[in-house]
Design a protein around this motif. Sequence first.
Motif, PDB file in Angstrom:
ATOM      1  N   ALA A 224      84.023  12.789  32.428  1.00 34.45           N
ATOM      2  CA  ALA A 224      83.258  13.335  31.309  1.00 34.45           C
ATOM      3  C   ALA A 224      82.380  12.291  30.643  1.00 34.45           C
ATOM      4  O   ALA A 224      81.303  12.615  30.118  1.00 34.45           O
ATOM      5  CB  ALA A 224      84.219  13.940  30.275  1.00 34.45           C
ATOM      6  N   TYR A 225      82.812  11.027  30.679  1.00 33.18           N
ATOM      7  CA  TYR A 225      82.058   9.946  30.034  1.00 33.18           C
ATOM      8  C   TYR A 225      81.650   8.897  31.067  1.00 33.18           C
ATOM      9  O   TYR A 225      81.679   7.701  30.812  1.00 33.18           O
ATOM     10  CB  TYR A 225      82.906   9.305  28.929  1.00 33.18           C
ATOM     11  N   ALA A 226      81.227   9.394  32.231  1.00 26.77           N
ATOM     12  CA  ALA A 226      80.971   8.509  33.371  1.00 26.77           C
ATOM     13  C   ALA A 226      79.896   7.470  33.096  1.00 26.77           C
ATOM     14  O   ALA A 226      79.931   6.378  33.661  1.00 26.77           O
ATOM     15  CB  ALA A 226      80.592   9.344  34.591  1.00 26.77           C
ATOM     16  N   GLN A 227      78.954   7.762  32.232  1.00 22.98           N
ATOM     17  CA  GLN A 227      77.843   6.844  31.982  1.00 22.98           C
ATOM     18  C   GLN A 227      78.025   6.042  30.696  1.00 22.98           C
ATOM     19  O   GLN A 227      77.056   5.560  30.118  1.00 22.98           O
ATOM     20  CB  GLN A 227      76.526   7.636  31.910  1.00 22.98           C
ATOM     21  N   THR A 228      79.271   5.893  30.267  1.00 25.89           N
ATOM     22  CA  THR A 228      79.553   5.149  29.044  1.00 25.89           C
ATOM     23  C   THR A 228      80.708   4.182  29.272  1.00 25.89           C
ATOM     24  O   THR A 228      81.435   4.270  30.266  1.00 25.89           O
ATOM     25  CB  THR A 228      79.939   6.096  27.886  1.00 25.89           C
ATOM     26  N   ILE A 229      80.892   3.274  28.321  1.00 32.00           N
ATOM     27  CA  ILE A 229      82.007   2.335  28.370  1.00 32.00           C
ATOM     28  C   ILE A 229      83.340   3.081  28.255  1.00 32.00           C
ATOM     29  O   ILE A 229      84.341   2.670  28.855  1.00 32.00           O
ATOM     30  CB  ILE A 229      81.868   1.277  27.258  1.00 32.00           C
ATOM     31  N   GLY A 263      76.910  -3.268  36.055  1.00 28.66           N
ATOM     32  CA  GLY A 263      75.494  -3.104  35.766  1.00 28.66           C
ATOM     33  C   GLY A 263      75.068  -1.682  35.460  1.00 28.66           C
ATOM     34  O   GLY A 263      73.937  -1.460  35.015  1.00 28.66           O
ATOM     35  N   VAL A 264      75.951  -0.715  35.662  1.00 32.59           N
ATOM     36  CA  VAL A 264      75.593   0.683  35.390  1.00 32.59           C
ATOM     37  C   VAL A 264      75.492   0.925  33.885  1.00 32.59           C
ATOM     38  O   VAL A 264      74.573   1.590  33.412  1.00 32.59           O
ATOM     39  CB  VAL A 264      76.634   1.644  36.017  1.00 32.59           C
ATOM     40  N   VAL A 265      76.452   0.377  33.141  1.00 29.18           N
ATOM     41  CA  VAL A 265      76.468   0.517  31.687  1.00 29.18           C
ATOM     42  C   VAL A 265      76.314  -0.860  31.069  1.00 29.18           C
ATOM     43  O   VAL A 265      77.038  -1.797  31.428  1.00 29.18           O
ATOM     44  CB  VAL A 265      77.787   1.166  31.203  1.00 29.18           C
ATOM     45  N   ARG A 266      75.396  -0.983  30.168  1.00 30.74           N
ATOM     46  CA  ARG A 266      75.105  -2.283  29.556  1.00 30.74           C
ATOM     47  C   ARG A 266      76.299  -2.788  28.743  1.00 30.74           C
ATOM     48  O   ARG A 266      76.946  -2.022  28.031  1.00 30.74           O
ATOM     49  CB  ARG A 266      73.882  -2.147  28.642  1.00 30.74           C
ATOM     50  N   HIS A 267      76.594  -4.074  28.896  1.00 30.36           N
ATOM     51  CA  HIS A 267      77.676  -4.743  28.155  1.00 30.36           C
ATOM     52  C   HIS A 267      79.044  -4.115  28.427  1.00 30.36           C
ATOM     53  O   HIS A 267      79.913  -4.098  27.556  1.00 30.36           O
ATOM     54  CB  HIS A 267      77.402  -4.739  26.652  1.00 30.36           C
ATOM     55  N   ASP A 268      79.236  -3.603  29.622  1.00 32.82           N
ATOM     56  CA  ASP A 268      80.499  -2.963  29.992  1.00 32.82           C
ATOM     57  C   ASP A 268      81.463  -4.025  30.529  1.00 32.82           C
ATOM     58  O   ASP A 268      81.219  -4.613  31.581  1.00 32.82           O
ATOM     59  CB  ASP A 268      80.241  -1.894  31.059  1.00 32.82           C
ATOM     60  N   PRO A 269      82.593  -4.291  29.852  1.00 28.08           N
ATOM     61  CA  PRO A 269      83.518  -5.336  30.301  1.00 28.08           C
ATOM     62  C   PRO A 269      84.507  -4.874  31.366  1.00 28.08           C
ATOM     63  O   PRO A 269      85.199  -5.700  31.963  1.00 28.08           O
ATOM     64  CB  PRO A 269      84.268  -5.698  29.020  1.00 28.08           C
TER      65      PRO A 269
END
Length: 287
Positions: A224-229, A263-269
């Motif tokens: 559901a939140y595939a494009q988020t952290i 690299g898909v989501v910015r600043h994703d740890p």
Amino acid sequence: VEALAAYEQVLAQQPAGPDADRARLGIGRNYLTWGKYAEAERVFRHLLKVLQLDSPMMPSVAYGLAEALHQEERYKDSEAAYKAASQRWPSFLKDRAKLLLQVATNYERLGQEAEVRKALLTLYNVHPREADAPDALIRIGNSFRRSGQLPRARFLYELTITNHPGSTAEGMAQMKLAELGQAMLAQNQERVVELGVRDSLQDRPLPIMESGQQGAVFQALSKAYAQTIVGSEALYHLGEHFEFTEEWSYALKTYQELSDREGVVRHDPWPKAARMRLRVLVGPWVE
């Protein structure tokens, strides 16, 4: 860079006076933005010495110094600076959601959970429409969880879901509830029963999910939140879930999927965290 050049030009033309002080304040804020925290500290300390106490710039200078000290990881010094500033200019702090978040984060570093919750609760009550307000509820829940107050943590996560439906924070809160249940299952079984009985006295049963339910929650949130952290974190916890149930092939597959999200989501740890788990699980084979 252009702003800094403008401030420096003002100082060259007028090295003292109100305009020079405003320019120095601008330079200090720019240093914070660029990560030059020691330089920012020097600027703010200079301004604290030369400005009158009733100067309208003083609150910004005092809180700027506290922020610089925090960024330098001098958390005790930062705490002292925040306290001094809040005693003189409490409304300046109360009126600024981002500043309240900074104060809460500094207390988190010091392990002062009651103060963490106090700052975050002020943020939520005073700035309920701010974008950071739902996250403040979750962080209060996290603080209760760190303090071992699991029923209160659960209540805050549920409150986030109720008050902020359809938001990213709702998904995060659902994931935190699943984590809470998974953590309790991993505890000594007698302790789980004790917690459940204690909380049931207040007619508030703790959310002890079955293992399969927890995995389903993490999986649903990761999609559901595939494009988020939030989605990345859910995927990481899904990998942890598979480790807990000793489904090693699924754990490796999940961590690899997350690692590939670099690299898909910015600043994703979380992709980096997944790679670290892969190294632990399979050692040199992933090198």
